[in-house]
Design an enzyme around this catalytic site. Structure first.
Site, PDB file in Angstrom:
ATOM      1  CD  GLU A   1      -7.796  71.867 -46.044  1.00  0.00           C
ATOM      2  OE1 GLU A   1      -8.265  72.538 -45.099  1.00  0.00           O
ATOM      3  OE2 GLU A   1      -8.054  72.117 -47.218  1.00  0.00           O
TER       4      GLU A   1
ATOM      5  CG  ASP B   1     -14.496  76.248 -44.191  1.00  0.00           C
ATOM      6  OD1 ASP B   1     -15.622  76.310 -44.708  1.00  0.00           O
ATOM      7  OD2 ASP B   1     -13.528  76.894 -44.618  1.00  0.00           O
TER       8      ASP B   1
ATOM      9  CE1 TYR C   1     -12.731  72.344 -43.991  1.00  0.00           C
ATOM     10  CE2 TYR C   1     -10.594  72.172 -42.932  1.00  0.00           C
ATOM     11  CZ  TYR C   1     -11.367  72.547 -44.003  1.00  0.00           C
ATOM     12  OH  TYR C   1     -10.774  73.113 -45.091  1.00  0.00           O
TER      13      TYR C   1
END
Length: 339
Positions: free
Chosen positions: A43, A144, A126
Site C-alpha cells: 500500500e 483511493d 487511505y
DNA sequence: AAAACGTGGGC
DNA sequence: TGCCCAAGTTT
C-alpha cells in the site's frame, strides 16, 4: 439510486472471477488472509504509483526484508537506495520509522484497527483503511483515486475534484458492509484499475454498468470532473559528475528533509528560475557534456551536466549509480553513453 | 488548507 | 511537447 445488496453481489461475484493475482494478495474465497507486513508495504509503494512501477520494488524488498523485523534491522542507506527510482522518498523514510515503531511499540505486530494504523508514520486515511480491510478484514471505507472515479461515474457527480472528495467518500461509504470488507475494497479498486479506467472505460465488460448513471448518460469518461492544475514552472541548475578513474562516482547524502531528502545525490548548484553560470564545488578540469530534463511534481528542471576526473574527500565514492534518484541517474548516464 | 513531494507511461 | 494520470501523506 443504487440498490446496495444486488450491486455488492454483482461486484463481488465479478471479483471472485476476475481478481488480479498480485504478490501481496491471497485469492478471494481461499480462506487465506494476506500478511499484514506485505499489505502495508504494497500500500505504501502504491501511493500515487502504478502497479507495474511498484511491482519490482515490492519483489526486491520482500526478498531482502521478508518480515517487519528484518526491515527494522536494515540500514537507512540500504533502504533509501533500494527505494531509488520509486519517488516520493518520504515514503521510504516513514517506512523505516513505522517498521521500528511496530517493533518497539507493538511487539512486532501491526495494529489491526484503522485508528491504530493511522498513528503510524506514512499511514494516512487511505492506507489505514486499506490495511485494516485487506489484512484484517475490518469494515473500512477504502477510498483511493480508483474508488473516487468509480463512485463519481456511478452517480454522475458534477462537483469537480479535489473539492468532490468528501462527497465521493460519503457515497463510497454507503456501499461498505460487514460482509467481506477486504474483498470489497479490492474489488472496487480492481474495477477502477481494469474496467472503469480513467480513459476508455470498458463499460461493455462492467459488472455494474446497469447501476451506472454516467454509463446511462453515454459519456462515462467525462467523470470525475477535475479542476485544471496550474502549469509547472521551469528551473535551471548544474550537476557535477566527478569520476575517480576506477569507475567510481563522487556522491553526497542529501539533507533528510525536502526534495529527494535522505537520498544519495550528485553535487548540484542551486536550482533557479533562469540559467546562470555556477561555480563548481570542487576544482577540476570540468567539461560540459549536455543537459538533462526532469519533471518533478511541481516544477520542470533543466540540468546542465559537467564531468571531470578527480578526487575529493568530501564526497561519497560509489561504483554503482543504481541507488540514485532518477534525475541524477539521467545525468550519470549522459557521461557514460557506452552503457 | 494549500503546497510540497517523484516518476514513467499514454495520448 | 506538454498535460494528465497512478492504491496519498505531511506540514
Amino acid at each position: 439510486m443504487i440498490k446496495v445488496a444486488p450491486f455488492r453481489r454483482r461486484l463481488l461475484d465479478w471479483y471472485d472471477r476476475e481478481a488480479r493475482a498480485l504478490p501481496w494478495r491471497t485469492p478471494p474465497r481461499s480462506g487465506m488472509r494476506p500478511d499484514p507486513y506485505r499489505v502495508w508495504l504494497s500500500e505504501v509503494m502504491l501511493q500515487q504509483t502504478t502497479v507495474p512501477h511498484a511491482m519490482p520494488y515490492f519483489l526486491e524488498f520482500t526478498r531482502r526484508w521478508p518480515t517487519v523485523e528484518t526491515l527494522t534491522a536494515a540500514e537507512d542507506a540500504e533502504v533509501m537506495s533500494a527505494w531509488a527510482g520509486l519517488g516520493y522518498y518520504a515514503r521510504a523514510r516513514n517506512l523505516l520509522k513505522t517498521a521500528r515503531a511496530v517493533a518497539a511499540d507493538h511487539g512486532g505486530v501491526f495494529p489491526d484497527t484503522e485508528d491504530g494504523l493511522l498513528r503510524l508514520p506514512g499511514v494516512g486515511p487511505y492506507t489505514a483503511a486499506a490495511v485494516a480491510a485487506i489484512a484484517f478484514d475490518r469494515p473500512a471505507n477504502v477510498v483511493d483515486g480508483n474508488v473516487e472515479r468509480v463512485v463519481a461515474r456511478l452517480h454522475a457527480v458534477e462537483t469537480p475534484l479535489p473539492g468532490a472528495k468528501p462527497e465521493l467518500k460519503h457515497l463510497a461509504g454507503g456501499l461498505v458492509a460487514a460482509d467481506r470488507p477486504g474483498d470489497w475494497a479490492q474489488a472496487l479498486m480492481d474495477l477502477g484499475a481494469t474496467i472503469c479506467r480513467p480513459r476508455a472505460p470498458l463499460c461493455d465488460r462492467c459488472p455494474v454498468a446497469v447501476d451506472c448513471e454516467a454509463f446511462r448518460q453515454g459519456e462515462p469518461d467525462r467523470y470525475p470532473l477535475r479542476l485544471r492544475k496550474a502549469a509547472r514552472p521551469r528551473r535551471y541548475g548544474t550537476v557535477w559528475v566527478l569520476r575517480d578513474g576506477q569507475g567510481r562516482i563522487g556522491l553526497m547524502r542529501r539533507p533528510p528533509q525536502g526534495l529527494l531528502g535522505g537520498m544519495l545525490g550528485l553535487p548540484t548548484s542551486e536550482w533557479l528560475d533562469a540559467p546562470v553560470e555556477a561555480e563548481p564545488p570542487i576544482a577540476a578540469a570540468w567539461r560540459a557534456v549536455g543537459e538533462v530534463e526532469h519533471v518533478f511534481t511541481h516544477f520542470h528542471l533543466t540540468l546542465r551536466v559537467m564531468t571531470a576526473e578527480g578526487l575529493a574527500d568530501s564526497l561519497i565514492w560509489d561504483e554503482d549509480a543504481a541507488g540514485l534518484p532518477s534525475v541524477f541517474l539521467k545525468a550519470v548516464r549522459l557521461t557514460r553513453p557506452e552503457r
